[in-house]
Design an enzyme around this catalytic site. Structure first.
Site, short mmCIF file in Angstrom:
data_model
loop_
_atom_site.label_atom_id
_atom_site.label_comp_id
_atom_site.label_asym_id
_atom_site.label_seq_id
_atom_site.Cartn_x
_atom_site.Cartn_y
_atom_site.Cartn_z
N ASP A 336 -101.89 63.70 41.22
CA ASP A 336 -101.34 64.67 40.27
C ASP A 336 -100.11 65.31 40.89
OD1 ASP A 336 -103.10 64.47 38.13
OD2 ASP A 336 -104.56 65.79 39.07
N ASP A 648 -108.59 66.62 38.22
CA ASP A 648 -109.23 67.93 38.17
C ASP A 648 -109.89 68.23 36.82
OD1 ASP A 648 -107.03 68.30 36.56
OD2 ASP A 648 -106.02 69.72 37.89
N ASP A 652 -110.59 63.34 33.47
CA ASP A 652 -110.25 62.56 34.65
C ASP A 652 -111.46 61.84 35.24
OD1 ASP A 652 -107.61 63.35 34.59
OD2 ASP A 652 -107.95 65.10 35.85
#
Length: 912
Positions: A336, A648, A652
């Site tokens: 990310d 997170d 996901d």
């Protein structure tokens, strides 16, 4: 608490009652929650909200299980036969060494399991609740019946709850019901006989909130929950078994069968030469014991456990032990952007107002820095257009900044925190401004409209001329289409120059800045509320503020280290493609010397083969939907990559499970993401991923060192015994002496390898192939070469000393001590301590602190070997003879050629 204490309401009936009745039975307040005093009383009564878990194996049984190894069966039987034929000393030594091995294994396993269990318990689930009328976060273990729990998407339900509020609330209860589809919840009472899967007004411990928000009252905790009743479904025992340890087990079993076959052949051949069965039994036992690497399994376990502890110290908590070794082979890390690669502290860097371009200095939320025009500080009070733009950012804002422990933190949206910080830099403070222009109404930001609006009264003016102002902030597209005019540099109204504004937006976007537009509108003093219709037109454009979430400096270094190590790093973000690509370029992302960026919409239109190529070549994937992360992982794996994936959010979880190493964020990560992960970052920092990869590679390298150190000794010993029997020679080394070398000497010298620090070159080497065998060709060549030298050393010293002195005990003792001397030199050649010593000799400044375990191991070995040959009791037990100074010196000098052998084998198989 009468009703609860008498248990009038059975657990399965809570769904049958209205929420008010549930609160009444539990003496709970649905508005303010429980008081602290009441919580203490209930905690004393009901205990902690936790499952006791399955009963662990008792220490006594775990100790007995240490003997449950094929090798130890052989030793125990050999000891029994020795006892039957009256050789009680030999039997006692064999049994004693077996006992010592069991004790060492028991201690090591206990420490390893305790370390892993402690790390697992450090990842604590928190619950958001109402207590004393305040919203607080507490560890889920502190919940009591009657607590009021607030739920939001991504939460793990911490106890059994009777829901009292639900807004689009969906809960995944698959662990309880087997239904993989999330259940949509409500708060209506149900029939008493409703099945568990049909209780829509209940949320059960262990399930996950996948969408929406809600709240519920705790009706059961710990083992009284539905999960507690069927806790065998979710029990998790700590296991030290990993693919690597299973590979070792298979290797050991195969080796054992081969050794038993050769031992039987040795026994038969010796009998054919006319030797007694007692002599050949001794030879067969000596061969079997010499050939099996007894200490290796213990070293593997300890090395993995130490790797887990080291990763934890570097902010990476391993949930599943195989991740330790898998990390060492990672070839791609998909990360990310926000908070992992960047600071997650938005900072305004550029402002465009009235045709002027301003720059803002400073980073983060601290009010440090200034606003510059042509590199000169400005006075905002003389710049009415700039002042109005900064005011819009302050007033059309629902967040606030607060300093905690010396760090400025945003409570709310990071973008809004940046708007507050930039105004603070020039002395424009929100509290003063809100006192002058109190808020009357607000339209919160909604993705459908792409703006937020607030209505303010100007309290500083006379009542007779009081006017009200609407401030609006949002996307450039949403604001500009509602504007007809704009402020010029002097603060006067002028026609909107949309083309120039769009050009400025492009300039900011190409710098990686996220751009927000601001506008206002004066309205009648009689207006007290705000509606979308009020801002459909006639807004006055105030300006642009461009902000960026700056890259973490340590993440930039970590990305470079990963790329130097042959690991591809890919950025996956929901941010704009231009912004993401600009940040990637500033951080040094590249694949084949360039930064290729793809959007989620572009990926969605690709065929499977085209998609796989794009994902392999791309470095940035922007505007990616969470479900597309799974496709990215699968595409990379189809190319043979070993993928580490960060995440997170709830969505996901599939990608985290699919990845070879799923990495959840410990701070921003949801419970769903953490549950699906193999590893959790406690600081949400990409640099911690790189550190974990370092530790994973170090663990694997240390395991290879252990193999490379132990097996050549077994090889040399077994060759010595086998050749001696085949040529009808005296055994140069007895079975008890072999036991000493393999069980005491080897463990003292090999365990320190588990503590070896990382090599300076650990991140300069390419990732190992997941298909690489445990014993590579180069490692086999190393083992055979050193085994041959060990055989020559043992056999040569034994024959020389026996022929020159006629003392067979002395010959065996000196052969063993020369072997140990050679082992010490070989150990130094594969350890960091050896490198430190060489560097010191060369005059290179070197620290020895990281190599202290190796130094202690070598010192312990020397002391043990002195006792082995110089103590009368050991002479009697092991048939050894004391050595004088010259004999010790000879053993030392004979071991020196191992340095040359080490140089040779290090050329085709460097282990550092």
């Amino acid at each position: 608490m009468t009703a609860t204490s008498e248990k009038i309401i059975q657990p399965h009936e809570w769904h049958n009652l209205p929420a008010s009745k549930v609160a009444q039975h539990l003496d709970a307040n649905l508005e303010t929650g429980l008081t602290s005093d009441e919580v203490v009383k209930r905690q004393e009564r009901f205990g902690a909200n936790e499952l006791k878990g399955k009963r662990g194996t008792s220490p006594a049984l775990r100790f007995l299980l240490q003997f449950n190894q094929p090798l130890l069966y052989i030793l125990l039987i050999a000891g029994a036969i020795k006892a039957l034929i009256g050789q009680w000393v030999n039997a006692g030594v064999i049994w004693g060494v077996t006992l010592i091995n069991a004790i060492i294994g028991f201690i090591q396993e206990s420490k390893a399991e305790s370390a892993i269990a402690a790390l697992a318990s450090s990842v604590q689930t928190n619950a958001t609740i109402l207590r004393n009328g305040q919203k607080v976060q507490v560890p889920s273990t502190e919940l009591v019946p009657g607590d009021l729990v607030l739920l939001t998407s991504g939460d793990k339900v911490p106890a059994d709850l009777r829901l009292i509020k639900s807004r689009n609330l969906q809960v995944n209860e698959s662990a309880l019901t087997g239904e993989s589809v999330a259940t949509e919840k409500n708060t209506q009472p149900l029939n008493a006989d409703a099945a568990l899967a049909e209780r829509l007004n209940m949320a059960y411990a262990g399930s996950f909130v996948t969408f929406g928000t809600g709240s519920g009252i705790v009706v059961a905790i710990g083992e009284a929950t539905e999960t507690g009743r069927i806790s065998q479904l979710i029990e998790q025992g700590t296991s030290l078994k990993t693919p690597l340890t299973r590979k070792f087990d298979k290797f050991s079993r195969t080796l054992l069968y081969i050794i038993l076959g050769i031992a039987a052949l040795t026994f038969a051949v010796g009998l054919g030469y006319g030797n007694t069965w007692a002599e050949m039994f001794e030879a067969a036992v000596a061969f079997a014991v010499s050939a099996i690497p007894e200490g290796l399994p213990a070293v593997v376990t300890v090395t993995l456990a130490i790797g887990v502890s080291r990763m934890a110290r570097r902010n990476a908590i391993v949930r599943k032990l195989p991740a330790v070794e898998t990390l060492g082979g990672a070839t791609v890390i998909c990360s990310d952007k926000t908070g992992t690669l960047t600071e997650n502290q938005m900072t305004v860097q550029a402002i465009y107002v009235g045709g002027e371009q301003y720059t803002a200095t400073g980073t983060g939320y601290a009010p440090e820095g200034e606003i510059l025009l042509d590199e000169q500080p400005i006075d905002w009070q003389n710049l009415p257009a700039l002042a109005e733009c900064l005011k819009a950012g302050l007033l059309c804002n629902d967040s606030y900044l607060e300093q905690k422990e010396g760090q400025w933190q945003v409570f709310g949206d990071p973008t809004e925190g940046a708007l507050i910080a930039v105004a603070d830099k020039v002395g424009l403070h929100r509290n003063n401004l809100e006192a002058q222009m109190p808020r009357l109404d607000v339209i919160p930001f909604e993705s459908e409209f792409q703006y937020m609006a607030t209505l303010h009264e100007n309290a500083s003016r006379e009542n007779s001329s009081r006017v009200k102002t609407i401030y609006v902030k949002g996307s450039v597209e949403a604001i500009l289409k509602r504007c007809q005019q704009m402020l010029n540099a002097e603060g006067n109204l002028t026609s909107l120059d949309a083309e120039t504004i769009h050009q400025e937006v492009d300039i900011m976007a190409n710098l990686g800045l996220r751009v927000l537009a601001f506008a206002n509108k004066s309205v009648s003093h009689a207006q007290d509320s705000l509606d979308h219709a009020d801002i459909e037109k006639d807004l006055v454009f105030l300006g642009l503020q461009g902000m960026i979430d700056p890259p973490r400096s340590e993440a930039i270094k970590a990305v470079e280290a990963c790329q130097n190590a042959g690991i591809q790093v890919k950025m996956i973000t929901g941010d704009h493609a231009v912004t993401a690509r600009a940040i990637a370029q500033s951080m040094g992302f590249n694949k084949n010397g360039k930064v290729l960026a793809f959007t989620g919409s572009e990926l969605a239109q690709m065929e499977q083969s085209e998609l796989a190529t794009a994902i392999e070549d791309g470095a940035v994937f922007a505007r990616v939907a969470p479900e597309q992360k799974l496709r990215i992982v699968e595409a990379l794996q189809s190319k043979g990559e070993v993928v580490a994936m960060t995440g997170d959010g709830v969505n996901d979880a599939p990608a985290l499970k699919q990845a070879d190493i799923g990495i959840a964020m410990g701070g921003a990560g949801t419970e769903v993401a953490k549950e699906a992960s193999d590893m959790i970052l406690t600081d949400d920092n990409f640099a911690s991923i790189e550190a974990a990869v370092e530790e994973g590679r170090t663990v694997y390298r240390n395991l290879l060192k252990a193999i490379a150190f132990i097996l050549p000794v077994n090889g040399g010993e077994s060759m010595t015994i086998l050749i001696s029997v085949l040529f009808a020679r005296e055994l140069p080394i007895l079975s008890l002496q072999v036991l000493w070398l393999n069980m005491v000497n080897s463990i003292a010298m090999t365990v320190p390898l588990a503590f070896e620090p990382k090599s300076e070159r650990v991140m300069e080497q390419s990732p190992r192939s997941p298909r690489e065998p445990l014993l590579s060709k180069s490692l086999v060549k190393r083992i055979l070469t050193v085994s041959l030298f060990n055989w020559i050393l043992i056999f040569g010293v034994f024959e020389w000393i026996r022929q020159t002195t006629g003392n067979i005990d002395l010959a065996r003792t000196m052969a063993i001590q020369a072997l140990v001397a050679g082992r010490i030199f070989y150990l130094l050649s594969i350890s960091q301590l050896g490198i430190a010593l060489v560097n010191t000799i060369r005059g290179v400044r070197q620290t020895f602190s990281d190599a202290s375990a190796m130094g202690i191991g070598i010192a312990t070995t020397i002391v043990l070997q002195i006792i082995f040959s110089q103590w009368n009791l050991m002479n009697s037990l092991f048939s050894t003879a004391p050595l004088n100074f010259n004999q010790w010196l000879i053993c030392f000098l004979i071991g020196l050629p191992m340095i040359g052998v080490s140089i040779i084998v290090n050329r085709f198989d460097p282990l550092n």
